[in-house]
Scaffold this motif. Structure first.
Motif, PDB file in Angstrom:
ATOM      1  N   MET B 186       0.831  -1.206   0.000  1.00 23.38           N
ATOM      2  CA  MET B 186       0.000   0.000   0.000  1.00 23.38           C
ATOM      3  C   MET B 186       0.868   1.261   0.000  1.00 23.38           C
ATOM      4  N   CYS B 187       2.048   1.172   0.605  1.00 27.55           N
ATOM      5  CA  CYS B 187       2.980   2.307   0.562  1.00 27.55           C
ATOM      6  C   CYS B 187       3.407   2.578  -0.881  1.00 27.55           C
ATOM      7  N   ILE B 188       3.777   1.524  -1.615  1.00 30.43           N
ATOM      8  CA  ILE B 188       4.223   1.699  -3.009  1.00 30.43           C
ATOM      9  C   ILE B 188       3.069   2.220  -3.866  1.00 30.43           C
ATOM     10  N   LEU B 189       1.897   1.636  -3.682  1.00 20.99           N
ATOM     11  CA  LEU B 189       0.738   2.057  -4.469  1.00 20.99           C
ATOM     12  C   LEU B 189       0.413   3.523  -4.232  1.00 20.99           C
ATOM     13  N   SER B 190       0.415   3.930  -2.973  1.00 20.49           N
ATOM     14  CA  SER B 190       0.031   5.317  -2.687  1.00 20.49           C
ATOM     15  C   SER B 190       1.115   6.287  -3.134  1.00 20.49           C
ATOM     16  N   THR B 191       2.384   5.875  -3.025  1.00 22.61           N
ATOM     17  CA  THR B 191       3.466   6.754  -3.474  1.00 22.61           C
ATOM     18  C   THR B 191       3.438   6.889  -4.991  1.00 22.61           C
ATOM     19  N   ARG B 192       3.255   5.761  -5.682  1.00 22.65           N
ATOM     20  CA  ARG B 192       3.284   5.790  -7.141  1.00 22.65           C
ATOM     21  C   ARG B 192       2.159   6.642  -7.697  1.00 22.65           C
ATOM     22  N   PHE B 197      -3.605   9.548   1.949  1.00 22.87           N
ATOM     23  CA  PHE B 197      -4.538   9.034   2.940  1.00 22.87           C
ATOM     24  C   PHE B 197      -4.360   9.844   4.212  1.00 22.87           C
ATOM     25  N   GLU B 198      -5.230   9.591   5.193  1.00 18.02           N
ATOM     26  CA  GLU B 198      -5.158  10.378   6.436  1.00 18.02           C
ATOM     27  C   GLU B 198      -3.782  10.295   7.074  1.00 18.02           C
ATOM     28  N   SER B 199      -3.251   9.051   7.161  1.00 19.66           N
ATOM     29  CA  SER B 199      -1.897   8.913   7.698  1.00 19.66           C
ATOM     30  C   SER B 199      -1.017   8.299   6.624  1.00 19.66           C
ATOM     31  N   GLU B 200       0.243   8.734   6.568  1.00 15.96           N
ATOM     32  CA  GLU B 200       1.157   8.219   5.555  1.00 15.96           C
ATOM     33  C   GLU B 200       1.407   6.728   5.816  1.00 15.96           C
ATOM     34  N   ILE B 201       1.375   5.929   4.753  1.00 13.79           N
ATOM     35  CA  ILE B 201       1.669   4.501   4.897  1.00 13.79           C
ATOM     36  C   ILE B 201       3.140   4.288   4.564  1.00 13.79           C
ATOM     37  N   VAL B 202       3.838   3.655   5.494  1.00 11.91           N
ATOM     38  CA  VAL B 202       5.289   3.510   5.396  1.00 11.91           C
ATOM     39  C   VAL B 202       5.633   2.045   5.134  1.00 11.91           C
ATOM     40  N   SER B 203       6.556   1.816   4.194  1.00 17.96           N
ATOM     41  CA  SER B 203       6.981   0.436   3.910  1.00 17.96           C
ATOM     42  C   SER B 203       7.544  -0.214   5.163  1.00 17.96           C
ATOM     43  N   ASP B 204       7.308  -1.514   5.293  1.00 20.60           N
ATOM     44  CA  ASP B 204       7.827  -2.249   6.449  1.00 20.60           C
ATOM     45  C   ASP B 204       9.158  -2.923   6.155  1.00 20.60           C
ATOM     46  N   THR B 205       9.837  -2.530   5.053  1.00 19.86           N
ATOM     47  CA  THR B 205      11.078  -3.226   4.693  1.00 19.86           C
ATOM     48  C   THR B 205      12.050  -3.302   5.866  1.00 19.86           C
ATOM     49  N   PRO B 257      -3.524  -8.779  11.789  1.00 26.45           N
ATOM     50  CA  PRO B 257      -3.093  -7.448  12.232  1.00 26.45           C
ATOM     51  C   PRO B 257      -2.981  -6.499  11.040  1.00 26.45           C
ATOM     52  N   ILE B 258      -3.835  -5.498  11.009  1.00 29.89           N
ATOM     53  CA  ILE B 258      -3.823  -4.507   9.924  1.00 29.89           C
ATOM     54  C   ILE B 258      -3.910  -3.125  10.537  1.00 29.89           C
ATOM     55  N   SER B 259      -3.094  -2.227  10.056  1.00 24.02           N
ATOM     56  CA  SER B 259      -3.158  -0.860  10.575  1.00 24.02           C
ATOM     57  C   SER B 259      -4.408  -0.176  10.032  1.00 24.02           C
ATOM     58  N   ASP B 260      -4.863   0.826  10.755  1.00 20.93           N
ATOM     59  CA  ASP B 260      -6.030   1.585  10.295  1.00 20.93           C
ATOM     60  C   ASP B 260      -5.774   2.187   8.914  1.00 20.93           C
ATOM     61  N   GLY B 261      -4.541   2.656   8.714  1.00 19.58           N
ATOM     62  CA  GLY B 261      -4.199   3.286   7.444  1.00 19.58           C
ATOM     63  C   GLY B 261      -4.332   2.326   6.271  1.00 19.58           C
ATOM     64  N   VAL B 262      -3.762   1.131   6.410  1.00 18.26           N
ATOM     65  CA  VAL B 262      -3.833   0.138   5.326  1.00 18.26           C
ATOM     66  C   VAL B 262      -5.275  -0.314   5.129  1.00 18.26           C
ATOM     67  N   ASN B 263      -5.964  -0.487   6.238  1.00 16.00           N
ATOM     68  CA  ASN B 263      -7.357  -0.920   6.161  1.00 16.00           C
ATOM     69  C   ASN B 263      -8.208   0.083   5.385  1.00 16.00           C
ATOM     70  N   ALA B 264      -8.059   1.342   5.750  1.00  9.38           N
ATOM     71  CA  ALA B 264      -8.843   2.395   5.090  1.00  9.38           C
ATOM     72  C   ALA B 264      -8.481   2.487   3.609  1.00  9.38           C
ATOM     73  N   ALA B 265      -7.186   2.428   3.322  1.00  9.84           N
ATOM     74  CA  ALA B 265      -6.747   2.545   1.927  1.00  9.84           C
ATOM     75  C   ALA B 265      -7.255   1.365   1.102  1.00  9.84           C
ATOM     76  N   CYS B 266      -7.203   0.170   1.674  1.00 17.89           N
ATOM     77  CA  CYS B 266      -7.689  -1.009   0.950  1.00 17.89           C
ATOM     78  C   CYS B 266      -9.189  -0.887   0.684  1.00 17.89           C
TER      79      CYS B 266
END
Lengths: 345, 345
Positions: B186-192, B197-205, B257-266
């Motif tokens: 979701m980080c790559i998708l939103s950056t590309r 989104f409300e909160s920035e989604i950060v890669s978990d690399t 386990p899903i963050s609110d940010g990823v959940n909302a974006a999905c």
């Protein structure tokens, strides 16, 4: 003589010549990669890293192949990728064992072409006695690549007594080339530009297991260094060794094995065969006393029939590569500065 | 549900989905690469090949990285390449040791960007305890690439008693995920797509040495398989394991386990987080009796605080992955067919 299109300046962006295997490639490595990645293994400056795994000496190497065109007389990007990595392992005195393959394929690439490539890779691996044990496939959107790029990484086992390293080179050592020079580079150039010469020039891509096995078995203590002169040709490899070993090297132009086809093509295009890439030959540095024996061994090995003694190491810390011309003149062979031929491997 | 844009037909050319880590990738591997490259090592179907070198068990893996964009919140293509290969080695139960790096760089790429990438690669390597020991740089003409592609291959040492393999999975085993899902994709998708989104989604690399070391030290005989659910997300990895182990798997949606940010974006984009790529989490299959202990170990390890038990292995040779919904409904999670998100790694 090669025109150096790129002077010795600093660049803000990557140039084609940064991948050419010459001065700019060296500069990128020494000024960017080494300072950040610094460790004892990387600083061996060999074709393969020599690492220790549970007490055993292992060679580990990687190479990406971006050759254009991907199919050419004598081979394609696939067997080139296998043979190139096998030869890098051989140059460390290792027995090549396991290879990985990473494909980066452009969307829309014909699957029948992929199959043709994969088939020759399997054949080349079998011929070299290696297993392709792991792989990865990525697909990039159309126009973000050039049909297909292939990375091959390889692992080999180094005998515990083998000591093949540019640091072992000594004045008096003899330089042998195992076959005709310039075939691969001129093949790619003529194919890419649809140049027609009297005879078709065929890439020399091949793995050189037989030559290396025979040399290391029969002359285990006399082989100083093995190196395949790919990007940047003989000039780059010889200059690298001269620098690493802190010696100079003299090459006898008349002794260089060159086919009539490559010779004619180089003359026509104003190229110096010393700078043209090779994929199926090796430079062998050997103790003076065993040079004749080494030449005999190579000539009796598969793909070594055309081997020649082409020069010797001289005691001079100027680290210069000289070429003695057919009329007795002597000129300096510098490492390539610009990009003579992009994407030959 | 994911719309499958590509039906189960035969293609003449490579599609983006051939690199997506789902059904088409599997088909390419099984119908083209395996038949030609066939050998016992390749057929282990693991993230790394397990090879024998002078009697020692070694893991060997390769991955090419073509992510777009190359810089993103939480990382870039460089640390992604180091962490991805380190995690593949860890998934074999190996201690990662040596990495190779192959750069394919587009002409004109800013050297300051290359330095930024190289710097984070060095940091990621140090953090993971690996040495970058050998490398290669190729430069391709402008428009023949997309800034930079990186291949990393890696070698690790497998303890002689370690037996981590999808074949070891048994009915009753418990499935744990070590962290929140969908962050990288979701980080790559939103950056590309410059989505905000409300909160920035950060890669978990990240490399997951600590989790794996602690699990294999404290529960050496209870860990069945480790796998990082990258391309194709949890759905692909779970389906692969179900097939290899000839079992079915049931996942409890409420426990994911899903963050609110990823959940909302999905939800906003109509994507299923089970199909979204991850780079810093692992799926751990563990013996039922030791599941609670394994969860505790993971939660006490670096990057494991968010771990959850998410499902179990069930005795059914249908090789199906089920997801039990929050309202008790049960649906089948198929392996991804098309390309949900191209070039996330």
């Amino acid at each position: 003589m090669i025109e150096c299109s790129i002077p010795n300046t600093t660049f803000d962006t990557i140039q084609l010549a940064h991948g050419g295997g010459g001065k700019l490639t060296q500069k990128l490595i020494s000024s960017l990669f080494y300072p950040y990645f610094r460790n004892e293994y990387l600083e061996q400056e060999h074709d393969s890293a020599q690492i220790l795994l549970e007490g055993n000496r292992i060679a580990f190497t990687t190479d990406s192949f971006v050759v254009d065109p991907i199919f050419f007389p004598g081979g394609n990007i696939g067997d080139l990728a296998i043979n190139g990595t096998v030869n890098d392992l051989l140059c460390s005195g290792a027995t090549p064992r396991y290879l990985s393959v990473g494909f980066i394929i452009e969307e829309g690439f014909p699957i029948k072409d992929l199959e043709r490539i994969v088939k020759t890779m399997a054949e080349a691996a079998q011929q070299a006695g290696v297993f392709i044990v792991t792989g990865d496939t990525k697909v990039i959107e159309k126009s973000k690549g050039n049909q297909i790029y292939i990375n091959t990484s390889g692992i080999g086992v180094i005998g515990n007594k083998t000591a093949i390293s540019p640091n072992n080179v000594r004045p008096g050592d003899v330089v042998i080339v195992t076959g005709k020079i310039g075939e691969h580079g001129m093949c790619i150039l003529s194919t890419r530009n649809s140049l027609e010469f009297e005879s078709e020039i065929v890439s020399d891509t091949a793995s050189l297991n037989d030559i290396v096995n025979n040399l290391l078995t029969q002359l285990p203590n006399s082989i100083r260094v093995l190196r395949d002169p790919t990007r940047g040709g003989l000039s780059s490899t010889l200059n690298e060794i001269a620098q690493s070993a802190n010696v100079s090297i003299e090459i006898d132009e008349a002794s260089l094995p060159i086919s009539d086809g490559v010779n004619a093509a180089c003359e026509l295009l104003g190229l110096d065969p010393m700078y043209v890439a090779n994929e199926g030959i090796m430079l062998v540095f050997v103790k003076q006393d065993d040079a004749a024996k080494a030449l005999e061994i190579i000539r009796n090995s598969e793909r070594g029939e055309q081997a020649q003694i082409i020069g010797k190491v001289i005691d001079s810390d100027k680290n210069i590569v000289y070429q003695k011309g057919v009329f007795g003149n002597r000129r300096i062979i510098e490492m390539i500065s610009g990009e003579q031929l992009p994407r030959i491997c």
